[in-house]
Design an enzyme around this catalytic site. Sequence first.
Site, PDB file in Angstrom:
ATOM      1  N   CYS A  35       0.814  -1.216   0.000  1.00  5.78           N
ATOM      2  CA  CYS A  35       0.000   0.000   0.000  1.00  5.78           C
ATOM      3  C   CYS A  35       0.844   1.261   0.000  1.00  5.78           C
ATOM      4  CB  CYS A  35      -0.891   0.010   1.232  1.00  5.78           C
ATOM      5  SG  CYS A  35       0.070  -0.074   2.740  1.00  5.78           S
ATOM      6  N   ASP A  37       2.407   2.453   2.569  1.00  8.61           N
ATOM      7  CA  ASP A  37       2.396   3.109   3.872  1.00  8.61           C
ATOM      8  C   ASP A  37       3.741   2.930   4.587  1.00  8.61           C
ATOM      9  OD1 ASP A  37      -0.113   4.007   3.492  1.00  8.61           O
ATOM     10  OD2 ASP A  37      -1.097   2.381   4.555  1.00  8.61           O
ATOM     11  N   CYS A 104      -1.074  -5.216   7.096  1.00  6.33           N
ATOM     12  CA  CYS A 104      -0.845  -3.976   7.842  1.00  6.33           C
ATOM     13  C   CYS A 104      -0.141  -4.268   9.169  1.00  6.33           C
ATOM     14  CB  CYS A 104      -2.152  -3.265   8.115  1.00  6.33           C
ATOM     15  SG  CYS A 104      -3.194  -3.126   6.665  1.00  6.33           S
TER      16      CYS A 104
HETATM   17 FE1  FES Z   1      -1.274   0.264   4.301  1.00  2.00          FE
HETATM   18 FE2  FES Z   1      -2.805  -0.912   6.034  1.00  2.00          FE
HETATM   19  S1  FES Z   1      -3.322  -0.369   4.032  1.00  2.00           S
HETATM   20  S2  FES Z   1      -0.741  -0.355   6.264  1.00  2.00           S
END
Ligand code: FES
Length: 129
Positions: A35, A37, A104
């Site tokens: 993602c 992140d 995640c």
């Molecule tokens: Fe990126 Fe959860 S969607 S850490």
Amino acid sequence: MALYSEKVMDHFRNPRNIGVIENADGIGEVGNAKCGDIMKMYLKIEDDVIVDVKFETFGCASAIASSSMATELIKGKPVAEALELTNKAVAEALDGLPAYKMHCSVLAEEAIQNALEDYYQKHPEKKKE
Ligand code: FES
């Protein structure tokens, strides 16, 4: 059934140990390829015990809840125990995460491992084989 357990919602709404530790003994930063992140973990270590831990993240709700729970699980614990922490254990402590959100929780586990590696690089004498 609700998508998220109450524990996930609680840790998402009131994350524990958010922030930065100045002069941390170990800092770990990882990105999630799925993602994009990012998670950053700071550890304060004294006598092989994690006396303080804080995190910052640009992650989703599950990442925030997972890191919050992960920091609670390792705070005050020996380094050896933190090394064993898995994302599965974190998800279980949260009473589960939806399957497609398990990646995640990996972010929290990896950031802790990374911070511990950083600690060992700075303190090679502490490393036990
Ligand atoms: Fe990126 Fe959860 S969607 S850490």
